[in-house]
Design a protein around this motif. Structure first.
Motif, PDB file in Angstrom:
ATOM      1  N   LYS A  24      49.479  17.867  61.768  1.00 49.76           N
ATOM      2  CA  LYS A  24      50.609  17.099  62.415  1.00 49.76           C
ATOM      3  C   LYS A  24      51.175  16.283  60.604  1.00 49.76           C
ATOM      4  O   LYS A  24      52.233  15.525  61.526  1.00 49.76           O
ATOM      5  N   ALA A  25      51.155  16.756  59.848  1.00 49.42           N
ATOM      6  CA  ALA A  25      51.517  16.075  58.291  1.00 49.42           C
ATOM      7  C   ALA A  25      53.222  16.802  58.419  1.00 49.42           C
ATOM      8  O   ALA A  25      53.382  17.989  58.661  1.00 49.42           O
ATOM      9  N   LYS A  26      54.105  16.172  57.679  1.00 48.90           N
ATOM     10  CA  LYS A  26      55.342  16.470  57.390  1.00 48.90           C
ATOM     11  C   LYS A  26      55.347  16.097  55.941  1.00 48.90           C
ATOM     12  O   LYS A  26      55.528  15.181  55.997  1.00 48.90           O
ATOM     13  N   LYS A  27      56.221  16.801  55.655  1.00 54.23           N
ATOM     14  CA  LYS A  27      56.518  17.205  54.061  1.00 54.23           C
ATOM     15  C   LYS A  27      57.048  16.369  52.972  1.00 54.23           C
ATOM     16  O   LYS A  27      58.474  16.644  54.738  1.00 54.23           O
ATOM     17  N   ALA A  28      57.522  15.403  52.862  1.00 55.45           N
ATOM     18  CA  ALA A  28      58.630  14.900  52.038  1.00 55.45           C
ATOM     19  C   ALA A  28      58.923  14.544  50.887  1.00 55.45           C
ATOM     20  O   ALA A  28      57.977  14.503  49.856  1.00 55.45           O
ATOM     21  N   ILE A  29      60.191  14.642  50.465  1.00 53.91           N
ATOM     22  CA  ILE A  29      60.008  15.016  49.451  1.00 53.91           C
ATOM     23  C   ILE A  29      61.345  13.981  48.598  1.00 53.91           C
ATOM     24  O   ILE A  29      62.692  13.784  49.105  1.00 53.91           O
ATOM     25  N   LEU A  30      61.467  13.488  47.414  1.00 55.46           N
ATOM     26  CA  LEU A  30      62.755  12.710  47.057  1.00 55.46           C
ATOM     27  C   LEU A  30      62.726  12.649  45.265  1.00 55.46           C
ATOM     28  O   LEU A  30      61.726  13.001  44.583  1.00 55.46           O
ATOM     29  N   ASP A  31      63.935  12.594  44.580  1.00 61.13           N
ATOM     30  CA  ASP A  31      63.951  12.515  43.863  1.00 61.13           C
ATOM     31  C   ASP A  31      64.368  10.945  43.067  1.00 61.13           C
ATOM     32  O   ASP A  31      64.706  10.348  43.488  1.00 61.13           O
ATOM     33  N   PHE A  32      63.499  10.406  42.374  1.00 62.21           N
ATOM     34  CA  PHE A  32      64.132   9.453  41.783  1.00 62.21           C
ATOM     35  C   PHE A  32      64.354   9.017  39.851  1.00 62.21           C
ATOM     36  O   PHE A  32      63.746   9.926  39.616  1.00 62.21           O
ATOM     37  N   GLU A  33      64.851   8.011  39.402  1.00 60.05           N
ATOM     38  CA  GLU A  33      65.120   7.598  38.367  1.00 60.05           C
ATOM     39  C   GLU A  33      65.322   6.078  37.982  1.00 60.05           C
ATOM     40  O   GLU A  33      65.540   5.573  38.946  1.00 60.05           O
ATOM     41  N   VAL A  34      64.592   5.794  37.418  1.00 58.41           N
ATOM     42  CA  VAL A  34      64.123   4.476  36.735  1.00 58.41           C
ATOM     43  C   VAL A  34      66.077   3.925  36.341  1.00 58.41           C
ATOM     44  O   VAL A  34      65.810   4.593  34.771  1.00 58.41           O
ATOM     45  N   LEU A  35      66.377   3.568  36.694  1.00 64.84           N
ATOM     46  CA  LEU A  35      68.189   2.841  35.774  1.00 64.84           C
ATOM     47  C   LEU A  35      67.421   1.947  34.903  1.00 64.84           C
ATOM     48  O   LEU A  35      68.230   1.358  33.892  1.00 64.84           O
ATOM     49  N   GLU A  36      66.978   0.664  35.250  1.00 63.93           N
ATOM     50  CA  GLU A  36      66.595  -0.452  34.831  1.00 63.93           C
ATOM     51  C   GLU A  36      65.410  -1.396  34.753  1.00 63.93           C
ATOM     52  O   GLU A  36      65.013  -1.581  36.276  1.00 63.93           O
ATOM     53  N   SER A  37      64.252  -1.947  34.089  1.00 66.55           N
ATOM     54  CA  SER A  37      63.598  -2.166  34.132  1.00 66.55           C
ATOM     55  C   SER A  37      63.489  -3.699  33.647  1.00 66.55           C
ATOM     56  O   SER A  37      64.507  -3.796  32.266  1.00 66.55           O
ATOM     57  N   LYS A  38      63.306  -4.733  34.805  1.00 58.76           N
ATOM     58  CA  LYS A  38      63.731  -6.024  33.805  1.00 58.76           C
ATOM     59  C   LYS A  38      62.998  -7.345  34.733  1.00 58.76           C
ATOM     60  O   LYS A  38      62.194  -7.262  36.433  1.00 58.76           O
ATOM     61  N   LYS A  39      62.318  -8.253  34.028  1.00 58.66           N
ATOM     62  CA  LYS A  39      61.499  -9.502  35.039  1.00 58.66           C
ATOM     63  C   LYS A  39      60.563  -8.905  36.344  1.00 58.66           C
ATOM     64  O   LYS A  39      60.041  -9.313  37.029  1.00 58.66           O
ATOM     65  N   GLY A  40      59.473  -8.065  35.997  1.00 64.33           N
ATOM     66  CA  GLY A  40      58.688  -7.322  36.403  1.00 64.33           C
ATOM     67  C   GLY A  40      59.371  -6.141  38.050  1.00 64.33           C
ATOM     68  O   GLY A  40      58.190  -6.486  38.637  1.00 64.33           O
ATOM     69  N   SER A  71      61.975  -2.817  38.589  1.00 66.06           N
ATOM     70  CA  SER A  71      63.265  -1.860  38.219  1.00 66.06           C
ATOM     71  C   SER A  71      63.623  -1.899  39.196  1.00 66.06           C
ATOM     72  O   SER A  71      63.517  -1.995  40.429  1.00 66.06           O
ATOM     73  N   LEU A  72      65.208  -1.173  39.231  1.00 68.09           N
ATOM     74  CA  LEU A  72      65.640  -0.730  39.495  1.00 68.09           C
ATOM     75  C   LEU A  72      66.344   0.458  39.672  1.00 68.09           C
ATOM     76  O   LEU A  72      65.922   1.168  38.707  1.00 68.09           O
ATOM     77  N   LEU A  73      65.493   1.349  40.846  1.00 69.43           N
ATOM     78  CA  LEU A  73      66.296   3.131  40.842  1.00 69.43           C
ATOM     79  C   LEU A  73      66.967   3.864  41.975  1.00 69.43           C
ATOM     80  O   LEU A  73      67.416   2.685  42.908  1.00 69.43           O
ATOM     81  N   SER A  74      67.161   4.924  41.693  1.00 69.51           N
ATOM     82  CA  SER A  74      68.612   5.502  42.280  1.00 69.51           C
ATOM     83  C   SER A  74      67.295   6.674  42.744  1.00 69.51           C
ATOM     84  O   SER A  74      66.769   7.217  42.128  1.00 69.51           O
ATOM     85  N   VAL A  75      67.192   6.227  43.607  1.00 73.11           N
ATOM     86  CA  VAL A  75      66.308   7.341  44.354  1.00 73.11           C
ATOM     87  C   VAL A  75      67.651   8.950  45.708  1.00 73.11           C
ATOM     88  O   VAL A  75      68.292   8.492  46.200  1.00 73.11           O
ATOM     89  N   LYS A  76      67.200   9.921  45.536  1.00 74.35           N
ATOM     90  CA  LYS A  76      67.736  11.505  45.869  1.00 74.35           C
ATOM     91  C   LYS A  76      67.086  11.624  47.397  1.00 74.35           C
ATOM     92  O   LYS A  76      65.771  12.134  46.290  1.00 74.35           O
ATOM     93  N   LEU A  77      67.609  11.900  48.773  1.00 77.40           N
ATOM     94  CA  LEU A  77      66.732  12.211  48.996  1.00 77.40           C
ATOM     95  C   LEU A  77      67.237  13.575  49.662  1.00 77.40           C
ATOM     96  O   LEU A  77      67.793  14.179  49.655  1.00 77.40           O
ATOM     97  N   HIS A  78      65.375  14.391  49.683  1.00 78.30           N
ATOM     98  CA  HIS A  78      65.743  15.760  50.016  1.00 78.30           C
ATOM     99  C   HIS A  78      65.203  16.298  51.279  1.00 78.30           C
ATOM    100  O   HIS A  78      65.116  17.214  51.840  1.00 78.30           O
ATOM    101  N   THR A  79      64.687  14.860  52.033  1.00 74.53           N
ATOM    102  CA  THR A  79      64.428  14.922  53.561  1.00 74.53           C
ATOM    103  C   THR A  79      64.142  13.928  54.399  1.00 74.53           C
ATOM    104  O   THR A  79      64.617  13.203  52.945  1.00 74.53           O
ATOM    105  N   GLY A  80      64.261  13.499  55.660  1.00 70.86           N
ATOM    106  CA  GLY A  80      64.660  12.714  55.572  1.00 70.86           C
ATOM    107  C   GLY A  80      63.713  12.397  57.161  1.00 70.86           C
ATOM    108  O   GLY A  80      64.140  11.908  58.569  1.00 70.86           O
ATOM    109  N   ARG A  81      62.318  11.883  56.482  1.00 73.05           N
ATOM    110  CA  ARG A  81      61.447  11.095  57.262  1.00 73.05           C
ATOM    111  C   ARG A  81      61.253  10.089  57.431  1.00 73.05           C
ATOM    112  O   ARG A  81      61.467   8.981  56.702  1.00 73.05           O
ATOM    113  N   PRO A  82      60.527   9.372  59.274  1.00 71.55           N
ATOM    114  CA  PRO A  82      60.979   7.936  58.981  1.00 71.55           C
ATOM    115  C   PRO A  82      59.719   7.466  57.750  1.00 71.55           C
ATOM    116  O   PRO A  82      58.960   7.358  56.819  1.00 71.55           O
ATOM    117  N   HIS A  83      60.461   6.017  57.311  1.00 71.93           N
ATOM    118  CA  HIS A  83      59.799   5.491  56.102  1.00 71.93           C
ATOM    119  C   HIS A  83      59.738   5.865  55.295  1.00 71.93           C
ATOM    120  O   HIS A  83      58.349   5.411  53.981  1.00 71.93           O
TER     121      HIS A  83
END
Length: 238
Positions: free
Chosen positions: A129-145, A147-159
């Motif tokens: 019953k598994a569904k494949k989930a794919i996303l791309d991420f990029e770390v834009l900057e890290s500070k104070k413990g 990180s700010l990420l940009s995320v691009k979805l390739h699939t639209g699975r819950p959560h």
């Protein structure tokens, strides 16, 4: 309730969803975004009878940002097909705990949703019953413990974004469901639907809208994200 409109014509309505409002009616019986928008259209255009507004994708209740709705059945059908074929580009901003090991990359997991608990887990690829989930991420900057990420979805699975980033070892700030060991009760999840780019389902011209997160912690660690006047927001994943 004042819902910011990002784009509207006879076929499309793109808005900025407020946080902590369900997209459509659920067991809480709280006022939902779809009902609010239908009532708004009815009032603004003085439409008699029921108003059609097609829901073609969703955002989790605690998540805010850009969403697209269809004002005609033709647009709804074409938008749903575009989402199935992954040709509507959806990008998110997320503040996560820690710093990912890689500056950028693609996450591929197989997810299983427990409907009773409303929680998603990562399972083996051969789970029936598994569904494949794919996303791309990029770390834009890290500070104070964090990180700010940009995320691009390739699939639209819950959560999907929430569970995949948590499985990477970097749960989203404020996520009580997938980062309960790091987050405190009452914190607002720092996940925002930032950008939607699509081809108009009828006129075939490009449409792009952007939505910025609120100027509150932890978003305000990155002034560039919440500077609504200049809108110098990092957008692209290489």
């Amino acid at each position: 309730m004042n819902i910011p409109i990002l784009f509207e014509d006879n076929h499309l309505l793109l808005v900025e969803k407020p946080v902590n409002i369900p997209v459509q009616e659920d067991s809480s019986r709280d006022l939902d975004l779809l009902t609010i928008l239908k009532n708004d259209i009815k009032d603004r255009y003085q439409k008699p009878g029921n108003v059609y507004l097609g829901l073609v994708h969703r955002l989790d209740r605690p998540v805010g940002g850009a969403m697209v709705f269809a004002k005609t059945s033709k647009a709804a059908s074409r938008l749903s097909d575009m989402i199935r074929r992954n040709i509507i580009e959806r990008k998110y901003l997320a503040v996560v705990h820690g710093t990912p090991k890689k500056k950028s990359g693609q996450l591929v997991h197989y997810l299983l949703k427990d409907v009773r608990k409303n929680k998603v887990s990562v399972v083996a690829p051969n789970h029936p019953k598994a569904k494949k989930a794919i996303l791309d991420f990029e770390v834009l900057e890290s500070k104070k413990g964090f990180s700010l990420l940009s995320v691009k979805l390739h699939t639209g699975r819950p959560h999907q974004i929430r569970v995949q980033l948590s499985s990477m070892g970097n749960p989203i700030f404020g996520d009580q469901k997938y980062g309960e060991h790091l987050n405190k009760p009452g914190q607002q999840i720092a996940l925002w639907a930032h950008r939607i780019h699509l081809e108009h389902p009828v006129r075939k011209e490009p449409i792009e809208v952007k939505s910025l997160p609120p100027s509150k912690y932890p978003w305000d660690l990155w002034k560039v994200v919440t500077n609504r006047k200049e809108e110098k927001v990092p957008l692209e994943i290489s």
